[in-house]
Motif scaffolding. Structure first.
Motif, PDB file in Angstrom:
ATOM      1  N   UNK A 205      54.713  42.331  47.434  1.00  0.00           N
ATOM      2  CA  UNK A 205      53.303  42.033  47.661  1.00  0.00           C
ATOM      3  C   UNK A 205      53.102  41.660  49.126  1.00  0.00           C
ATOM      4  N   UNK A 206      51.932  42.024  49.647  1.00  0.00           N
ATOM      5  CA  UNK A 206      51.544  41.706  51.013  1.00  0.00           C
ATOM      6  C   UNK A 206      50.213  40.970  50.919  1.00  0.00           C
ATOM      7  N   UNK A 207      50.151  39.759  51.479  1.00  0.00           N
ATOM      8  CA  UNK A 207      48.944  38.947  51.376  1.00  0.00           C
ATOM      9  C   UNK A 207      48.514  38.450  52.751  1.00  0.00           C
ATOM     10  N   UNK A 208      47.185  38.376  52.945  1.00  0.00           N
ATOM     11  CA  UNK A 208      46.636  37.866  54.192  1.00  0.00           C
ATOM     12  C   UNK A 208      45.297  37.201  53.885  1.00  0.00           C
ATOM     13  N   UNK A 209      45.075  36.043  54.499  1.00  0.00           N
ATOM     14  CA  UNK A 209      43.811  35.331  54.349  1.00  0.00           C
ATOM     15  C   UNK A 209      42.724  36.068  55.127  1.00  0.00           C
ATOM     16  N   UNK A 210      41.574  36.284  54.477  1.00  0.00           N
ATOM     17  CA  UNK A 210      40.419  36.911  55.116  1.00  0.00           C
ATOM     18  C   UNK A 210      39.366  35.832  55.341  1.00  0.00           C
ATOM     19  N   UNK A 211      39.207  35.373  56.588  1.00  0.00           N
ATOM     20  CA  UNK A 211      38.257  34.287  56.847  1.00  0.00           C
ATOM     21  C   UNK A 211      36.802  34.679  56.580  1.00  0.00           C
ATOM     22  N   UNK A 212      36.457  35.953  56.689  1.00  0.00           N
ATOM     23  CA  UNK A 212      35.081  36.379  56.425  1.00  0.00           C
ATOM     24  C   UNK A 212      34.732  36.240  54.957  1.00  0.00           C
ATOM     25  N   UNK A 213      35.679  36.544  54.077  1.00  0.00           N
ATOM     26  CA  UNK A 213      35.458  36.432  52.631  1.00  0.00           C
ATOM     27  C   UNK A 213      35.940  35.091  52.092  1.00  0.00           C
ATOM     28  N   UNK A 214      36.637  34.318  52.921  1.00  0.00           N
ATOM     29  CA  UNK A 214      37.213  33.023  52.541  1.00  0.00           C
ATOM     30  C   UNK A 214      38.111  33.146  51.307  1.00  0.00           C
ATOM     31  N   UNK A 215      38.985  34.168  51.337  1.00  0.00           N
ATOM     32  CA  UNK A 215      39.937  34.349  50.241  1.00  0.00           C
ATOM     33  C   UNK A 215      41.155  35.112  50.749  1.00  0.00           C
ATOM     34  N   UNK A 216      42.212  35.036  49.984  1.00  0.00           N
ATOM     35  CA  UNK A 216      43.432  35.771  50.306  1.00  0.00           C
ATOM     36  C   UNK A 216      43.358  37.129  49.625  1.00  0.00           C
ATOM     37  N   UNK A 217      43.619  38.178  50.383  1.00  0.00           N
ATOM     38  CA  UNK A 217      43.662  39.537  49.838  1.00  0.00           C
ATOM     39  C   UNK A 217      45.123  39.923  49.669  1.00  0.00           C
ATOM     40  N   UNK A 218      45.471  40.426  48.495  1.00  0.00           N
ATOM     41  CA  UNK A 218      46.853  40.791  48.194  1.00  0.00           C
ATOM     42  C   UNK A 218      46.918  42.238  47.723  1.00  0.00           C
ATOM     43  N   UNK A 219      47.921  42.963  48.219  1.00  0.00           N
ATOM     44  CA  UNK A 219      48.194  44.295  47.701  1.00  0.00           C
ATOM     45  C   UNK A 219      49.621  44.298  47.166  1.00  0.00           C
TER      46      UNK A 219
END
Length: 84
Positions: free
Chosen positions: A37-51
């Motif tokens: 899994x690859x995860x990164x925090x998205x400050x615009x959406x205020x959530x972590x996106x994971x693939x």
């Protein structure tokens, strides 16, 4: 810069973007026995996106980093063959 941690069921690699004018959020890569899994925090959406990538997808990505533009399929011998 990056860090490596070994948990019970995964190895976790965190990629820290070096200080830059347009610095990106840290990327966390978790390596499990059956997937990555690859995860990164998205400050615009205020959530972590994971693939989630299968091990075959990771193998293909690794091969793609060293190949020119084109369409490929990994042969059973582990060699990337060009695909028409």
């Amino acid at each position: 810069m990056f860090t490596i941690e070994h948990d019970f069921d995964a190895t976790i690699v965190t990629l820290v973007d070096d200080p830059a004018r347009h610095r990106q959020e840290d990327v966390t890569v978790s390596l499990f026995a059956e997937c990555i899994t690859v995860a990164q925090y998205d400050p615009r959406a205020d959530r972590v996106t994971t693939i989630t990538l299968s091990l075959a997808q990771v193998r293909d990505l690794r091969a793609a980093l060293d190949l020119p533009e084109g369409s490929y399929r990994i042969a059973p011998q582990g060699r990337a063959d060009a695909k028409e």
